[in-house]
Design a protein around this motif. Structure first.
Motif, PDB file in Angstrom:
ATOM      1  N   ALA A  27     -42.110  73.988   7.768  1.00  0.00           N
ATOM      2  CA  ALA A  27     -42.294  73.029   6.684  1.00  0.00           C
ATOM      3  C   ALA A  27     -43.251  73.576   5.632  1.00  0.00           C
ATOM      4  CB  ALA A  27     -42.808  71.702   7.228  1.00  0.00           C
ATOM      5  N   VAL A  28     -44.346  74.185   6.066  1.00  0.00           N
ATOM      6  CA  VAL A  28     -45.311  74.737   5.113  1.00  0.00           C
ATOM      7  C   VAL A  28     -44.683  75.845   4.284  1.00  0.00           C
ATOM      8  CG1 VAL A  28     -47.434  76.117   4.949  1.00  0.00           C
ATOM      9  CG2 VAL A  28     -47.403  74.014   6.306  1.00  0.00           C
ATOM     10  N   ALA A  29     -43.846  76.673   4.899  1.00  0.00           N
ATOM     11  CA  ALA A  29     -43.165  77.734   4.137  1.00  0.00           C
ATOM     12  C   ALA A  29     -42.289  77.131   3.041  1.00  0.00           C
ATOM     13  CB  ALA A  29     -42.326  78.597   5.074  1.00  0.00           C
ATOM     14  N   ILE A  30     -41.553  76.067   3.370  1.00  0.00           N
ATOM     15  CA  ILE A  30     -40.727  75.390   2.367  1.00  0.00           C
ATOM     16  C   ILE A  30     -41.592  74.717   1.316  1.00  0.00           C
ATOM     17  CG2 ILE A  30     -39.203  73.393   2.030  1.00  0.00           C
ATOM     18  CD1 ILE A  30     -37.719  74.186   4.530  1.00  0.00           C
ATOM     19  N   PHE A  31     -42.653  74.060   1.761  1.00  0.00           N
ATOM     20  CA  PHE A  31     -43.476  73.293   0.828  1.00  0.00           C
ATOM     21  C   PHE A  31     -44.247  74.196  -0.133  1.00  0.00           C
ATOM     22  CE2 PHE A  31     -43.880  69.328   3.770  1.00  0.00           C
ATOM     23  CZ  PHE A  31     -42.527  69.100   3.617  1.00  0.00           C
ATOM     24  N   LYS A  32     -44.618  75.374   0.308  1.00  0.00           N
ATOM     25  CA  LYS A  32     -45.268  76.310  -0.618  1.00  0.00           C
ATOM     26  C   LYS A  32     -44.340  76.651  -1.770  1.00  0.00           C
ATOM     27  CE  LYS A  32     -48.536  78.538   2.560  1.00  0.00           C
ATOM     28  NZ  LYS A  32     -48.900  79.803   3.271  1.00  0.00           N
ATOM     29  N   GLU A  33     -43.082  76.907  -1.446  1.00  0.00           N
ATOM     30  CA  GLU A  33     -42.101  77.200  -2.489  1.00  0.00           C
ATOM     31  C   GLU A  33     -41.842  75.962  -3.343  1.00  0.00           C
ATOM     32  OE1 GLU A  33     -39.321  79.328  -4.768  1.00  0.00           O
ATOM     33  OE2 GLU A  33     -40.920  79.977  -3.388  1.00  0.00           O
ATOM     34  N   ARG A  71     -43.916  73.497  -3.994  1.00  0.00           N
ATOM     35  CA  ARG A  71     -45.062  73.292  -4.879  1.00  0.00           C
ATOM     36  C   ARG A  71     -45.004  74.214  -6.086  1.00  0.00           C
ATOM     37  NH1 ARG A  71     -49.876  71.315  -2.817  1.00  0.00           N
ATOM     38  NH2 ARG A  71     -49.528  69.311  -1.755  1.00  0.00           N
ATOM     39  N   ARG A  72     -44.555  75.452  -5.862  1.00  0.00           N
ATOM     40  CA  ARG A  72     -44.459  76.384  -6.986  1.00  0.00           C
ATOM     41  C   ARG A  72     -43.475  75.888  -8.041  1.00  0.00           C
ATOM     42  NH1 ARG A  72     -45.671  80.598  -3.114  1.00  0.00           N
ATOM     43  NH2 ARG A  72     -43.528  80.658  -2.304  1.00  0.00           N
ATOM     44  N   LYS A  73     -42.498  75.068  -7.606  1.00  0.00           N
ATOM     45  CA  LYS A  73     -41.500  74.527  -8.524  1.00  0.00           C
ATOM     46  C   LYS A  73     -41.838  73.095  -8.957  1.00  0.00           C
ATOM     47  CE  LYS A  73     -38.968  78.234  -8.439  1.00  0.00           C
ATOM     48  NZ  LYS A  73     -37.621  78.289  -7.882  1.00  0.00           N
ATOM     49  N   GLY A  74     -43.052  72.629  -8.634  1.00  0.00           N
ATOM     50  CA  GLY A  74     -43.497  71.322  -9.107  1.00  0.00           C
ATOM     51  C   GLY A  74     -42.985  70.133  -8.321  1.00  0.00           C
ATOM     52  N   LEU A  75     -42.520  70.345  -7.092  1.00  0.00           N
ATOM     53  CA  LEU A  75     -41.997  69.245  -6.296  1.00  0.00           C
ATOM     54  C   LEU A  75     -43.084  68.603  -5.437  1.00  0.00           C
ATOM     55  CD1 LEU A  75     -38.606  70.774  -5.074  1.00  0.00           C
ATOM     56  CD2 LEU A  75     -39.059  69.418  -7.119  1.00  0.00           C
ATOM     57  N   VAL A  76     -42.883  67.349  -5.099  1.00  0.00           N
ATOM     58  CA  VAL A  76     -43.754  66.604  -4.198  1.00  0.00           C
ATOM     59  C   VAL A  76     -43.253  66.810  -2.773  1.00  0.00           C
ATOM     60  CG1 VAL A  76     -44.533  64.271  -3.578  1.00  0.00           C
ATOM     61  CG2 VAL A  76     -44.314  64.934  -5.990  1.00  0.00           C
ATOM     62  N   THR A  77     -44.168  66.818  -1.813  1.00  0.00           N
ATOM     63  CA  THR A  77     -43.813  67.130  -0.427  1.00  0.00           C
ATOM     64  C   THR A  77     -44.203  65.991   0.503  1.00  0.00           C
ATOM     65  OG1 THR A  77     -45.933  68.235  -0.071  1.00  0.00           O
ATOM     66  CG2 THR A  77     -44.109  69.597  -0.854  1.00  0.00           C
ATOM     67  N   SER A  78     -43.435  65.818   1.586  1.00  0.00           N
ATOM     68  CA  SER A  78     -43.710  64.665   2.446  1.00  0.00           C
ATOM     69  C   SER A  78     -43.267  64.905   3.882  1.00  0.00           C
ATOM     70  CB  SER A  78     -43.031  63.411   1.892  1.00  0.00           C
ATOM     71  OG  SER A  78     -41.640  63.592   1.745  1.00  0.00           O
ATOM     72  N   ILE A 104     -51.624  71.504   7.543  1.00  0.00           N
ATOM     73  CA  ILE A 104     -50.636  71.043   6.567  1.00  0.00           C
ATOM     74  C   ILE A 104     -51.253  70.389   5.339  1.00  0.00           C
ATOM     75  CG2 ILE A 104     -48.909  70.701   8.375  1.00  0.00           C
ATOM     76  CD1 ILE A 104     -49.336  67.656   8.041  1.00  0.00           C
ATOM     77  N   ARG A 105     -52.533  70.020   5.403  1.00  0.00           N
ATOM     78  CA  ARG A 105     -53.102  69.208   4.328  1.00  0.00           C
ATOM     79  C   ARG A 105     -52.944  69.833   2.936  1.00  0.00           C
ATOM     80  NH1 ARG A 105     -52.934  66.543   1.097  1.00  0.00           N
ATOM     81  NH2 ARG A 105     -54.355  65.017   0.186  1.00  0.00           N
ATOM     82  N   PRO A 106     -53.129  71.144   2.770  1.00  0.00           N
ATOM     83  CA  PRO A 106     -52.974  71.687   1.409  1.00  0.00           C
ATOM     84  C   PRO A 106     -51.561  71.588   0.861  1.00  0.00           C
ATOM     85  CG  PRO A 106     -54.194  73.211   2.833  1.00  0.00           C
ATOM     86  CD  PRO A 106     -53.586  72.180   3.723  1.00  0.00           C
ATOM     87  N   TRP A 107     -50.579  71.289   1.711  1.00  0.00           N
ATOM     88  CA  TRP A 107     -49.181  71.404   1.292  1.00  0.00           C
ATOM     89  C   TRP A 107     -48.379  70.116   1.420  1.00  0.00           C
ATOM     90  CZ3 TRP A 107     -49.237  75.606  -1.289  1.00  0.00           C
ATOM     91  CH2 TRP A 107     -50.081  76.661  -0.889  1.00  0.00           C
ATOM     92  N   VAL A 108     -48.967  69.060   1.963  1.00  0.00           N
ATOM     93  CA  VAL A 108     -48.250  67.794   2.161  1.00  0.00           C
ATOM     94  C   VAL A 108     -48.914  66.700   1.341  1.00  0.00           C
ATOM     95  CG1 VAL A 108     -47.536  66.040   3.835  1.00  0.00           C
ATOM     96  CG2 VAL A 108     -47.475  68.463   4.465  1.00  0.00           C
ATOM     97  N   ASP A 109     -48.122  66.042   0.493  1.00  0.00           N
ATOM     98  CA  ASP A 109     -48.642  64.970  -0.356  1.00  0.00           C
ATOM     99  C   ASP A 109     -48.536  63.600   0.308  1.00  0.00           C
ATOM    100  OD1 ASP A 109     -49.115  66.609  -2.752  1.00  0.00           O
ATOM    101  OD2 ASP A 109     -46.934  66.796  -2.827  1.00  0.00           O
ATOM    102  N   LYS A 134     -57.076  61.866   2.831  1.00  0.00           N
ATOM    103  CA  LYS A 134     -56.503  61.523   1.518  1.00  0.00           C
ATOM    104  C   LYS A 134     -55.051  61.946   1.352  1.00  0.00           C
ATOM    105  CE  LYS A 134     -60.548  59.915   0.478  1.00  0.00           C
ATOM    106  NZ  LYS A 134     -60.804  58.465   0.610  1.00  0.00           N
ATOM    107  N   PHE A 135     -54.284  61.988   2.440  1.00  0.00           N
ATOM    108  CA  PHE A 135     -52.838  61.986   2.294  1.00  0.00           C
ATOM    109  C   PHE A 135     -52.449  60.624   1.712  1.00  0.00           C
ATOM    110  CE2 PHE A 135     -53.497  64.935   5.799  1.00  0.00           C
ATOM    111  CZ  PHE A 135     -52.463  65.858   5.720  1.00  0.00           C
ATOM    112  N   TRP A 136     -51.329  60.549   0.946  1.00  0.00           N
ATOM    113  CA  TRP A 136     -50.817  59.212   0.653  1.00  0.00           C
ATOM    114  C   TRP A 136     -50.068  58.742   1.892  1.00  0.00           C
ATOM    115  CZ3 TRP A 136     -51.997  55.069  -1.364  1.00  0.00           C
ATOM    116  CH2 TRP A 136     -51.133  53.973  -1.268  1.00  0.00           C
TER     117      TRP A 136
END
Length: 353
Positions: A150-156, A158-165, A180-185, A220-222
């Motif tokens: 999941a983190v590998a996908i979420f890093k990519e 984030r680079r494209k401006g997407l929100v992660t969950s 996961i905190r740096p990469w999960v919104d 501070k995750f949503w």
């Protein structure tokens, strides 16, 4: 080739573990904190010890679908947005009513014929953008046990401006949440019961889930919480009240979704949950002091409990019918009448395309 043999090849070394003497290792991906002997698997069946190294799922999806974010459900996150959702295989629980059992129980139940489809993070994110998704979601199995992927996908993403969950059972550990905190919104937790005996029937421990919910809020995750209301299992007024009071003790602003059970998988004895029961559960949440309580998945049958209202002046903020947004009256995340700030994840990111 069997599913288990296929999955053994779609792996890489994990990051959420420590090595122990005699080739053993301890995994930190979920609350079981499995000590795994050489050539053995953890409870989840997809994280395993190969020659003293933890191998973890990598490079595939078992399910892929474009959903409204309201289906996850997130009601306080980019209303009306679409989420490209993916799942892998395996779970650290074995819920008898699981609606995603073909992925989550794929290695336990021979009736599951779900295949692993190879994909790269770049391919996945490109598909999300092509389909107009603003959000990517790890779901359909337990995302904590596949966090490295999941983190590998979420890093990519984030680079494209997407929100992660994450859509999760909440059986976490401090280590995995920090990872996961740096990469999960956004993070949704299924609070399945408030009785430890019920959790142990499902393969978990209540205290681990409650600790995870507290940590998610502190970090501070949503955060939004869902309880599937199952007649005869977790639907007593006392148990629902205990859940609501627990959430209020953390923050009365945590959205709580009470949703309807329907007969599925191995749990076919209880009646399906009717609208009256959901409305009663939602009223218990409001009476306990929660500001945002929703009765879900019975569109048009639960009155105002599909909508978001300002807790100060009762102005209608977001009107819904099922997963459809009929009106969004929020102004920069605030009530247009009294200007009260409404907690949520309201800002749509600019895509970096």
């Amino acid at each position: 080739m069997t599913t288990s043999l296929t999955l053994e090849t779609l792996t890489r070394e994990g990051e959420l573990y420590e090595k122990l003497p005699d080739g053993k290792l301890r995994c930190f991906a979920c609350g079981h904190r499995c000590i795994i002997l050489p050539d053995k698997q953890g409870v989840c069946r997809v994280r395993f010890n190969k020659n003293g190294t933890l191998r973890v799922p990598w490079g595939y999806v078992g399910a892929l679908q474009l959903d409204p974010v309201e289906k996850k459900p997130f009601f306080h996150a980019l209303p009306g947005s679409r989420a490209l959702s993916f799942g892998m295989l395996g779970c650290d629980f074995h819920c008898s009513y699981c609606q995603n059992w073909v992925t989550s129980q794929a290695l336990r139940d021979p009736r599951s014929t779900t295949d692993a489809r190879e994909i790269t993070p770049e391919m996945f994110v490109d598909r999300a953008i092509e389909n107009g998704a603003d959000i990517v979601t790890s779901t359909y199995n337990e995302p904590l046990i596949t966090s490295e992927w999941a983190v590998a996908i979420f890093k990519e993403a984030r680079r494209k401006g997407l929100v992660t969950s994450y859509v999760s059972n909440g059986n976490g550990t401090p280590e995995v949440l920090q990872y996961i905190r740096p990469w999960v919104d956004l993070y949704k937790v299924d609070l399945k019961s408030f009785q430890d005996s019920h959790y142990r029937q499902l393969g978990g421990v209540l205290a681990h889930v409650l600790d995870t919910i507290r940590r998610l809020d502190e970090m501070k995750f949503w955060l939004e919480i869902v309880t599937l209301v199952i007649p005869g299992f977790n639907d007593s007024p006392e148990e629902l009240r205990d859940m609501a009071k627990f959430l209020v003790s953390i923050s009365p602003d945590i959205p709580w979704h009470v949703t309807a059970f329907h007969k599925d998988y191995k749990m076919t004895d209880p009646d399906n949950t009717d609208a009256r029961k959901l409305i009663q559960a939602a009223e218990i949440g409001l009476k306990a002091g929660l500001h945002y309580v929703y009765a879900g998945n019975l569109p048009g049958r639960v009155g105002d409990f599909e909508n978001t209202y300002c807790p100060s002046c009762r102005t209608l903020l977001v009107e819904r019918y099922g997963f459809q947004i009929l009106a969004n009256n929020l102004k920069s995340g605030s009530c247009p009448k009294c200007q009260k700030a409404i907690p949520g994840f309201w800002t749509r990111p600019a895509h970096k395309r």
